[in-house]
Design an enzyme around this catalytic site. Sequence first.
Site, short mmCIF file in Angstrom:
data_model
loop_
_atom_site.label_atom_id
_atom_site.label_comp_id
_atom_site.label_asym_id
_atom_site.label_seq_id
_atom_site.Cartn_x
_atom_site.Cartn_y
_atom_site.Cartn_z
NE ARG A 5 -16.39 16.48 16.99
CZ ARG A 5 -16.40 16.01 18.06
NH1 ARG A 5 -17.49 16.03 18.86
NH2 ARG A 5 -15.50 15.08 18.22
NE ARG B 21 -2.16 -4.45 -1.29
CZ ARG B 21 -1.63 -3.70 -0.36
NH1 ARG B 21 -0.74 -4.05 0.44
NH2 ARG B 21 -2.33 -2.74 0.20
N GLY C 255 -6.70 0.19 8.34
CA GLY C 255 -5.88 -0.42 9.30
C GLY C 255 -5.49 -1.81 9.31
NE ARG C 256 -2.91 -4.80 4.94
CZ ARG C 256 -3.28 -5.30 3.83
NH1 ARG C 256 -4.16 -6.04 4.01
NH2 ARG C 256 -2.75 -4.89 2.51
CG ASP D 50 0.28 -2.96 10.17
OD1 ASP D 50 1.35 -2.22 9.68
OD2 ASP D 50 -0.28 -3.68 9.77
CB THR E 28 2.14 0.51 6.29
OG1 THR E 28 0.60 0.35 6.34
CG2 THR E 28 2.98 0.22 7.50
CD GLN F 98 -9.02 5.70 6.29
OE1 GLN F 98 -8.82 5.57 7.64
NE2 GLN F 98 -9.80 5.13 5.84
N GLY G 141 5.66 -2.42 4.15
CA GLY G 141 5.12 -2.80 5.49
C GLY G 141 5.54 -4.42 5.67
CG ASP G 142 5.11 -8.04 8.66
OD1 ASP G 142 6.12 -8.19 9.20
OD2 ASP G 142 4.09 -8.80 8.53
N GLY H 167 0.85 -1.21 -0.05
CA GLY H 167 0.00 -0.02 -0.02
C GLY H 167 0.91 1.20 0.12
CD GLU I 123 -18.95 11.84 21.26
OE1 GLU I 123 -19.18 11.27 20.15
OE2 GLU I 123 -18.44 12.56 21.49
CG ASP J 15 -2.46 -0.58 7.58
OD1 ASP J 15 -3.32 0.46 7.12
OD2 ASP J 15 -2.18 -1.63 6.93
O1 F6P Z 1 -2.05 -1.66 4.25
C1 F6P Z 1 -2.70 -0.22 3.74
C2 F6P Z 1 -4.07 -0.33 3.70
O2 F6P Z 1 -4.60 0.63 2.99
C3 F6P Z 1 -4.81 -0.95 4.61
O3 F6P Z 1 -5.27 -0.04 5.53
C4 F6P Z 1 -6.30 -1.63 3.76
O4 F6P Z 1 -6.65 -2.60 4.53
C5 F6P Z 1 -5.40 -2.16 2.61
O5 F6P Z 1 -3.95 -1.39 2.51
C6 F6P Z 1 -6.00 -2.12 1.40
O6 F6P Z 1 -5.34 -3.03 0.27
P1 F6P Z 1 -5.54 -2.64 -1.00
O7 F6P Z 1 -4.79 -1.45 -1.67
O8 F6P Z 1 -5.00 -3.94 -1.47
O9 F6P Z 1 -7.03 -2.60 -1.47
#
Ligand code: F6P
Length: 319
Positions: free
Chosen positions: A154, A71, A170-171, A129, A125, A251, A101-102, A10, A187, A127
Amino acid sequence: MSIAIMCSGGDAPGMNPAVKKFVDYANFNGKTPYFIYNGLEGLINDDIKKASHKDVSGILHKGGSIIGSSRSKRWYEKKYRQIAYENMKKRAIESIIVLGGDGSFRAMDIFCREFDVRFVGIPATIDNDIAGTEYCLGVDTALNVIRDASDKIRDTASTFKRGFVIETMGRECGYLCATSAIACGAELCMIPEVALDLNLAKKILLEEIKNGRNYVLCFIAEGVNKTDCMVEWMEKNLGLETRKSVLGYIQRGGNPTVFERLMAFEFVVRAVDILLRSEKSNVVIGYKEGKFLELDIEDVAGKKYHISRHILDMLNYIG
Ligand code: F6P
């Protein structure tokens, strides 16, 4: 020695400033910089080119990555990794800096065990993470995107006296959700790591609604997978007409924040320095308690990231 850079997985704001610094800093050190376009797929497809200063002028402020990303399923077949290695060898590229990422680090770990390739990973990333580091490139911009969206939601929530369920990315990891819930004054917050006591939340919120609260924001991480259930729950239990807003891919975009740009430079300079020193490689650069670290790939790839206790504790006070 030639050094290549690649973005994998990502995309994350901050990748472009990193790519720019890489070209400038490699040249400064007398090394030939290469771009591997489109991530691991590009490495297999020989989508590799020498990089010049011209390629990176005017990119510093842009989100995404000018060298693309991907990917790759093919990567997990040895024959494609062999092709990738041949593509590097014919250009005398021995070292790669990977922003990702990982999953991307695991992919590089496999590669470096099989072939004579050196790699340094830069955590990137939204995320946030990755095990061993508190910060990954991209998360600060993503948090600001979420903050901006939430502030706007809001406005309408309070005008219409509605509940809103805001789903963040955020997976499996709740970092983005938890941090933004705290910063945006939600909240309710639901993340995969913590079970929210809905009975207690109901009791507190009904009391607040009795005393004049006229809207409720609930942040929910995509990994919880209960966004629609929460809409129903809020309507039924809080008596508020409720809408959902799935923030989705916005995001991942946007101009990298100042912090992100500075961190991109720091990460890249360290990554190139590690490769120049030549005694160490197959490491990931981490950032913890204000310090940069060189993490062994075994301590990062495939290891679980844990949200800090401090953030989880702060969640107890939201509402
Ligand atoms: O890892 C970043 C991210 O945006 C995650 O938050 C999300 O779940 C995923 O990639 C979406 O992946 P893709 O780009 O393969 O739809």
